[in-house]
Design a protein around this motif. Structure first.
Motif, mmCIF file in Angstrom:
data_model
loop_
_atom_site.group_PDB
_atom_site.id
_atom_site.type_symbol
_atom_site.label_atom_id
_atom_site.label_comp_id
_atom_site.label_asym_id
_atom_site.label_seq_id
_atom_site.Cartn_x
_atom_site.Cartn_y
_atom_site.Cartn_z
ATOM 1 N N GLY A 267 0.907 -1.098 0.054
ATOM 2 C CA GLY A 267 -0.023 -0.015 -0.002
ATOM 3 C C GLY A 267 0.839 1.175 0.019
ATOM 4 N N HIS A 268 0.067 2.528 0.339
ATOM 5 C CA HIS A 268 0.816 3.653 0.033
ATOM 6 C C HIS A 268 1.513 3.874 1.442
ATOM 7 C CE1 HIS A 268 -0.686 4.765 -4.083
ATOM 8 N NE2 HIS A 268 -1.636 3.890 -3.697
ATOM 9 N N LEU A 269 2.629 4.848 1.220
ATOM 10 C CA LEU A 269 3.216 5.582 2.302
ATOM 11 C C LEU A 269 2.390 6.643 2.596
ATOM 12 C CD1 LEU A 269 5.604 5.858 4.225
ATOM 13 C CD2 LEU A 269 6.547 7.379 2.290
ATOM 14 N N GLU A 270 1.992 6.720 4.080
ATOM 15 C CA GLU A 270 0.972 7.835 4.492
ATOM 16 C C GLU A 270 1.890 8.908 5.278
ATOM 17 O OE1 GLU A 270 -1.951 6.142 6.782
ATOM 18 O OE2 GLU A 270 -2.846 4.934 5.376
ATOM 19 N N ALA A 271 1.348 10.028 5.195
ATOM 20 C CA ALA A 271 2.170 11.199 6.033
ATOM 21 C C ALA A 271 2.365 10.718 7.364
ATOM 22 C CB ALA A 271 1.193 12.487 6.249
ATOM 23 N N ASP A 272 3.712 11.410 7.476
ATOM 24 C CA ASP A 272 4.243 11.058 9.085
ATOM 25 C C ASP A 272 4.494 9.536 9.254
ATOM 26 O OD1 ASP A 272 4.256 13.871 9.656
ATOM 27 O OD2 ASP A 272 2.047 13.737 9.938
ATOM 28 N N GLU A 273 4.932 8.768 8.556
ATOM 29 C CA GLU A 273 5.349 7.326 8.821
ATOM 30 C C GLU A 273 6.580 7.286 8.115
ATOM 31 O OE1 GLU A 273 2.398 4.533 7.998
ATOM 32 O OE2 GLU A 273 2.244 4.884 6.135
ATOM 33 N N SER A 274 7.275 6.275 8.602
ATOM 34 C CA SER A 274 8.381 5.636 7.911
ATOM 35 C C SER A 274 8.118 4.616 6.766
ATOM 36 C CB SER A 274 9.531 5.184 8.820
ATOM 37 O OG SER A 274 9.055 4.078 9.527
ATOM 38 N N LEU A 275 8.824 4.160 6.038
ATOM 39 C CA LEU A 275 8.906 3.198 5.252
ATOM 40 C C LEU A 275 8.330 2.027 5.940
ATOM 41 C CD1 LEU A 275 11.260 4.245 2.368
ATOM 42 C CD2 LEU A 275 8.873 4.111 1.972
ATOM 43 N N THR A 276 9.309 1.642 6.903
ATOM 44 C CA THR A 276 9.181 0.474 7.836
ATOM 45 C C THR A 276 7.907 0.218 8.304
ATOM 46 O OG1 THR A 276 10.620 1.297 9.638
ATOM 47 C CG2 THR A 276 11.524 0.007 7.839
ATOM 48 N N GLN A 277 7.306 1.609 9.047
ATOM 49 C CA GLN A 277 6.045 1.548 9.467
ATOM 50 C C GLN A 277 4.926 1.475 8.574
ATOM 51 O OE1 GLN A 277 6.519 5.889 11.009
ATOM 52 N NE2 GLN A 277 6.968 4.932 13.292
#
Length: 148
Positions: free
Chosen positions: A37-47
């Motif tokens: 899925g998509h990277l969301e604002a204020d999160e790291s790639l691993t999160q």
């Protein structure tokens, strides 16, 4: 128009030769994909990878490596995606967890079972990420730099 690639994450999770996949509806068809899925604002790639895997499969996993970074333009809509694919191992399944909209459910398939159904792949990246993983592509998680 400005070129804006979409940043996505995916996980290749193996357990005794079977891979955790998501059966989901895409354009009215049931297809297989990695949990992704998509990277969301204020999160790291691993999160993002841990969150997407949990939201789409109900599985808590531990990330172990980066298997690759891929650029893919979807023929259906012309959108370009940059996918960061992680390897992970399953920890525990939270069966009662409601899954994301459009998700039919988690499926454990061997590479052979998946390869036999190319018409059901969400994209060619599904098998490519598994093949890269099986070829031993493993980069340390420290490759991914989180904001300080």
């Amino acid at each position: 128009m400005r070129f804006t690639p979409h940043v996505t994450v995916a996980t290749v999770v193996e357990d005794e030769g079977r891979f955790l996949l998501v059966e989901e509806l895409a354009d009215g068809r049931a297809v297989f994909n990695q949990p992704a899925g998509h990277l969301e604002a204020d999160e790291s790639l691993t999160q993002a990878a841990l969150r997407e895997t949990l939201e789409e499969t109900g599985w808590h996993i531990e990330l172990t490596a980066v298997t690759g970074i891929y650029l893919y333009t979807a023929p259906s809509n012309g959108v370009t995606y940059q996918r960061v694919c992680f390897a992970g191992k399953p920890l525990r399944h939270q069966q009662e967890l409601p899954l994301d909209d459009g998700i039919i459910g988690p499926r454990w398939l061997t590479r052979e079972e998946l390869a036999a159904q190319p018409e059901r792949w969400r994209s060619e990246l599904v098998l490519r990420c598994i093949d890269d993983y099986l070829a031993g592509e493993r980069f340390p998680l420290s490759l991914i730099r989180a904001p300080s």
